[in-house]
Design a protein around this motif. Structure first.
Motif, PDB file in Angstrom:
ATOM      1  N   VAL A  71     -22.659   9.073  34.422  1.00  0.00           N
ATOM      2  CA  VAL A  71     -21.825  10.031  33.705  1.00  0.00           C
ATOM      3  C   VAL A  71     -20.361   9.559  33.771  1.00  0.00           C
ATOM      4  CG1 VAL A  71     -20.921  12.397  33.908  1.00  0.00           C
ATOM      5  CG2 VAL A  71     -23.402  11.972  34.097  1.00  0.00           C
ATOM      6  N   TRP A  72     -19.928   9.185  34.976  1.00  0.00           N
ATOM      7  CA  TRP A  72     -18.547   8.735  35.199  1.00  0.00           C
ATOM      8  C   TRP A  72     -18.226   7.508  34.339  1.00  0.00           C
ATOM      9  CZ3 TRP A  72     -14.117  10.318  37.163  1.00  0.00           C
ATOM     10  CH2 TRP A  72     -13.161   9.390  37.551  1.00  0.00           C
ATOM     11  N   GLU A  73     -19.145   6.511  34.349  1.00  0.00           N
ATOM     12  CA  GLU A  73     -18.898   5.280  33.591  1.00  0.00           C
ATOM     13  C   GLU A  73     -18.813   5.550  32.091  1.00  0.00           C
ATOM     14  OE1 GLU A  73     -21.118   2.127  36.595  1.00  0.00           O
ATOM     15  OE2 GLU A  73     -22.290   3.242  35.131  1.00  0.00           O
ATOM     16  N   ASN A  74     -19.601   6.486  31.612  1.00  0.00           N
ATOM     17  CA  ASN A  74     -19.550   6.815  30.185  1.00  0.00           C
ATOM     18  C   ASN A  74     -18.171   7.331  29.791  1.00  0.00           C
ATOM     19  OD1 ASN A  74     -22.028   6.795  28.196  1.00  0.00           O
ATOM     20  ND2 ASN A  74     -22.850   6.987  30.262  1.00  0.00           N
ATOM     21  N   VAL A  75     -17.578   8.181  30.632  1.00  0.00           N
ATOM     22  CA  VAL A  75     -16.255   8.709  30.308  1.00  0.00           C
ATOM     23  C   VAL A  75     -15.195   7.611  30.453  1.00  0.00           C
ATOM     24  CG1 VAL A  75     -14.481  10.400  30.930  1.00  0.00           C
ATOM     25  CG2 VAL A  75     -16.879  11.054  30.932  1.00  0.00           C
ATOM     26  N   ARG A  76     -15.327   6.792  31.506  1.00  0.00           N
ATOM     27  CA  ARG A  76     -14.349   5.713  31.725  1.00  0.00           C
ATOM     28  C   ARG A  76     -14.369   4.716  30.555  1.00  0.00           C
ATOM     29  NH1 ARG A  76     -10.558   4.831  33.654  1.00  0.00           N
ATOM     30  NH2 ARG A  76     -10.607   3.409  35.394  1.00  0.00           N
ATOM     31  N   HIS A 134      -6.969   2.878  26.276  1.00  0.00           N
ATOM     32  CA  HIS A 134      -5.747   3.189  27.024  1.00  0.00           C
ATOM     33  C   HIS A 134      -5.625   2.367  28.304  1.00  0.00           C
ATOM     34  CE1 HIS A 134      -4.956   6.456  24.315  1.00  0.00           C
ATOM     35  NE2 HIS A 134      -6.230   6.794  24.422  1.00  0.00           N
ATOM     36  N   ALA A 135      -6.599   1.494  28.549  1.00  0.00           N
ATOM     37  CA  ALA A 135      -6.575   0.724  29.795  1.00  0.00           C
ATOM     38  C   ALA A 135      -5.465  -0.321  29.739  1.00  0.00           C
ATOM     39  CB  ALA A 135      -7.921   0.049  30.008  1.00  0.00           C
ATOM     40  N   PRO A 136      -4.768  -0.571  30.870  1.00  0.00           N
ATOM     41  CA  PRO A 136      -3.732  -1.600  30.873  1.00  0.00           C
ATOM     42  C   PRO A 136      -4.350  -2.950  30.558  1.00  0.00           C
ATOM     43  CG  PRO A 136      -4.075  -0.705  33.095  1.00  0.00           C
ATOM     44  CD  PRO A 136      -4.983   0.043  32.178  1.00  0.00           C
ATOM     45  N   ALA A 137      -3.716  -3.716  29.650  1.00  0.00           N
ATOM     46  CA  ALA A 137      -4.409  -4.875  29.074  1.00  0.00           C
ATOM     47  C   ALA A 137      -4.064  -6.220  29.717  1.00  0.00           C
ATOM     48  CB  ALA A 137      -4.106  -4.943  27.578  1.00  0.00           C
ATOM     49  N   SER A 138      -2.892  -6.339  30.338  1.00  0.00           N
ATOM     50  CA  SER A 138      -2.462  -7.668  30.780  1.00  0.00           C
ATOM     51  C   SER A 138      -3.380  -8.243  31.858  1.00  0.00           C
ATOM     52  CB  SER A 138      -1.028  -7.585  31.312  1.00  0.00           C
ATOM     53  OG  SER A 138      -0.806  -8.638  32.218  1.00  0.00           O
ATOM     54  N   PHE A 139      -3.896  -9.423  31.582  1.00  0.00           N
ATOM     55  CA  PHE A 139      -4.818 -10.087  32.497  1.00  0.00           C
ATOM     56  C   PHE A 139      -4.160 -10.318  33.861  1.00  0.00           C
ATOM     57  CE2 PHE A 139      -6.114 -14.137  34.391  1.00  0.00           C
ATOM     58  CZ  PHE A 139      -7.462 -13.875  34.619  1.00  0.00           C
ATOM     59  N   ALA A 180      -1.374   3.221  36.233  1.00  0.00           N
ATOM     60  CA  ALA A 180      -2.052   3.545  34.963  1.00  0.00           C
ATOM     61  C   ALA A 180      -3.530   3.828  35.205  1.00  0.00           C
ATOM     62  CB  ALA A 180      -1.884   2.394  33.979  1.00  0.00           C
ATOM     63  N   GLN A 181      -4.157   3.016  36.074  1.00  0.00           N
ATOM     64  CA  GLN A 181      -5.584   3.216  36.388  1.00  0.00           C
ATOM     65  C   GLN A 181      -5.806   4.582  37.035  1.00  0.00           C
ATOM     66  OE1 GLN A 181      -7.997   1.679  35.380  1.00  0.00           O
ATOM     67  NE2 GLN A 181      -7.512  -0.472  35.082  1.00  0.00           N
ATOM     68  N   GLU A 182      -4.887   4.919  37.925  1.00  0.00           N
ATOM     69  CA  GLU A 182      -5.002   6.185  38.649  1.00  0.00           C
ATOM     70  C   GLU A 182      -4.896   7.366  37.681  1.00  0.00           C
ATOM     71  OE1 GLU A 182      -2.959   5.541  42.546  1.00  0.00           O
ATOM     72  OE2 GLU A 182      -2.266   7.575  42.053  1.00  0.00           O
ATOM     73  N   ARG A 183      -3.958   7.219  36.739  1.00  0.00           N
ATOM     74  CA  ARG A 183      -3.777   8.283  35.741  1.00  0.00           C
ATOM     75  C   ARG A 183      -5.045   8.459  34.912  1.00  0.00           C
ATOM     76  NH1 ARG A 183      -0.565   8.066  31.295  1.00  0.00           N
ATOM     77  NH2 ARG A 183      -0.410   5.844  31.661  1.00  0.00           N
ATOM     78  N   LEU A 184      -5.656   7.323  34.521  1.00  0.00           N
ATOM     79  CA  LEU A 184      -6.874   7.389  33.703  1.00  0.00           C
ATOM     80  C   LEU A 184      -8.024   8.002  34.509  1.00  0.00           C
ATOM     81  CD1 LEU A 184      -6.730   3.986  31.802  1.00  0.00           C
ATOM     82  CD2 LEU A 184      -6.376   6.265  30.858  1.00  0.00           C
ATOM     83  N   LEU A 190     -13.115  12.871  24.159  1.00  0.00           N
ATOM     84  CA  LEU A 190     -11.788  13.335  24.576  1.00  0.00           C
ATOM     85  C   LEU A 190     -11.061  12.295  25.431  1.00  0.00           C
ATOM     86  CD1 LEU A 190     -12.595  17.047  25.394  1.00  0.00           C
ATOM     87  CD2 LEU A 190     -11.116  16.203  23.564  1.00  0.00           C
ATOM     88  N   ALA A 191     -11.841  11.403  26.063  1.00  0.00           N
ATOM     89  CA  ALA A 191     -11.242  10.361  26.892  1.00  0.00           C
ATOM     90  C   ALA A 191     -10.351   9.445  26.056  1.00  0.00           C
ATOM     91  CB  ALA A 191     -12.341   9.547  27.574  1.00  0.00           C
ATOM     92  N   LEU A 192     -10.571   9.430  24.788  1.00  0.00           N
ATOM     93  CA  LEU A 192      -9.773   8.625  23.865  1.00  0.00           C
ATOM     94  C   LEU A 192      -8.388   9.245  23.621  1.00  0.00           C
ATOM     95  CD1 LEU A 192     -11.317   6.246  22.175  1.00  0.00           C
ATOM     96  CD2 LEU A 192     -10.648   7.655  20.245  1.00  0.00           C
ATOM     97  N   GLN A 193      -8.195  10.453  24.132  1.00  0.00           N
ATOM     98  CA  GLN A 193      -6.961  11.228  23.931  1.00  0.00           C
ATOM     99  C   GLN A 193      -6.659  11.411  22.441  1.00  0.00           C
ATOM    100  OE1 GLN A 193      -3.731   9.883  26.448  1.00  0.00           O
ATOM    101  NE2 GLN A 193      -5.132   9.169  28.002  1.00  0.00           N
ATOM    102  N   PRO A 194      -7.623  11.962  21.715  1.00  0.00           N
ATOM    103  CA  PRO A 194      -7.433  12.090  20.263  1.00  0.00           C
ATOM    104  C   PRO A 194      -6.512  13.250  19.888  1.00  0.00           C
ATOM    105  CG  PRO A 194      -9.491  13.125  20.907  1.00  0.00           C
ATOM    106  CD  PRO A 194      -8.908  12.528  22.154  1.00  0.00           C
ATOM    107  N   ARG A 195      -5.976  13.171  18.683  1.00  0.00           N
ATOM    108  CA  ARG A 195      -5.300  14.345  18.090  1.00  0.00           C
ATOM    109  C   ARG A 195      -6.295  15.090  17.214  1.00  0.00           C
ATOM    110  NH1 ARG A 195       0.005  14.756  15.241  1.00  0.00           N
ATOM    111  NH2 ARG A 195      -0.466  16.858  15.886  1.00  0.00           N
TER     112      ARG A 195
END
Ligand SMILES: Nc1ncnc2c1ncn2[C@@H]1O[C@H](COP(=O)(O)OP(=O)(O)OP(=O)(O)O)[C@@H](O)[C@H]1O
Length: 256
Positions: free
Chosen positions: A97-102, A108-113, A126-130, A168-173
């Motif tokens: 369930v958790w992985e599906n939402v993540r 919105h995940a931070p992208a820089s390698f 950023a990870q903590e916020r997500l 909703l995890a996508l933070q849609p309008r």
């Protein structure tokens, strides 16, 4: 003047000779719960597929916050703030369930390698916020306690709620719900109605939903659009639409 959040202008989608959506025009205001109803095959899901870029328009225009959506890819449309759920639930059943939402948060995940590799403080923050947001969403849909379960093991009603959290995890309008109450019992339908209202208010969403369950639509929606054979035959508040002779005829005298 306040501009509508979403505007459809003469939207058409043909499959060969079949006019699945034919010159449909309407606008949706920010903050509305807007219902799309109509008999089977009326073009409702096709309209959602057009709004999310899954299929191209044959003709017409779709504007989201004044920006044309046609020619954008589904992920670009999602990044603009449009999320959806599907008529047939599309979760990753083997994942928790958790992985599906993540997964729903990937945009919105931070992208820089390198930042990820070195665990930079900005990335950790950023990870903590997500993660906090994922937790909050699972509380909202009452699935936090079941976060470690395999999504495919959840009963049907809970899978539907998980799909909602993932969208909703996508933070849609704008949130598009394709038959969110399908397969639910009357109590679950009532709870879903209340949940949608509360989510809308909390996350300042605009909601468009396709639904066959007429009492749910009548009590939940601010306005309705009625499609029949791809055409818009009525538009307005639920009571006006319910008493429209064209709508009554489309449903062949069924108790609309
Ligand atoms: N990919 C496709 N290829 C050909 N025809 C299609 C395709 N998708 C939809 N259609 C047709 O377009 C019309 C509208 O279908 P659509 O699924 O949008 O209706 P709907 O209102 O969502 O119906 P339901 O309430 O049964 O889900 C139907 O006649 C359908 O058979």
């Amino acid at each position: 003047m306040v501009q509508p959040l979403l505007t459809l202008e003469n939207v058409c989608r043909y499959f060969g000779g079949l006019k699945a959506v034919e010159r449909v025009s309407f606008s949706v205001e920010a903050g509305e719960i807007f219902g799309i109803i109509g008999p089977n095959g009326a073009g409702k899901t096709t309209l959602f597929n057009l709004l999310t870029g899954l299929i191209p328009l044959t003709a017409g225009k779709i504007l989201f916050q004044q920006q044309p959506l046609h020619r954008l890819k589904p992920h670009q449309i999602a990044a603009l703030g449009i999320a959806r759920t599907f008529q047939n639930i599309r979760l990753f059943p083997e994942m928790s369930v958790w992985e599906n939402v993540r997964l729903g948060q990937h945009l919105h995940a931070p992208a820089s390698f390198w930042a990820n590799l070195w665990g930079a403080p900005s990335v950790r923050y950023a990870q903590e916020r997500l993660e906090n947001r994922a937790k909050e969403l699972l509380y909202w849909v009452n699935l936090y306690e079941r976060r470690h379960e395999r999504a495919g093991n959840l009963p049907y009603g809970e899978q539907r709620r998980l799909e909602l959290a993932r969208a909703l995890a996508l933070q849609p309008r704008l949130l598009l719900l394709d038959e969110p109450a399908a397969g639910m019992n009357p109590k679950e339908k009532q709870e879903l109605c209340e949940l949608i209202r509360r989510l809308k208010a909390t996350f300042e969403l605009t909601v468009i939903l396709i639904e066959h369950h007429v009492p749910l639509v009548m009590s939940l929606c601010d306005r309705l659009a009625v499609l029949d054979f791809g055409q818009l035959i009525a538009l307005g508040d639920p009571l006006t639409v319910k008493n429209d002779p064209k709508v009554i005829e489309a449903y062949l005298g069924a108790d609309v």
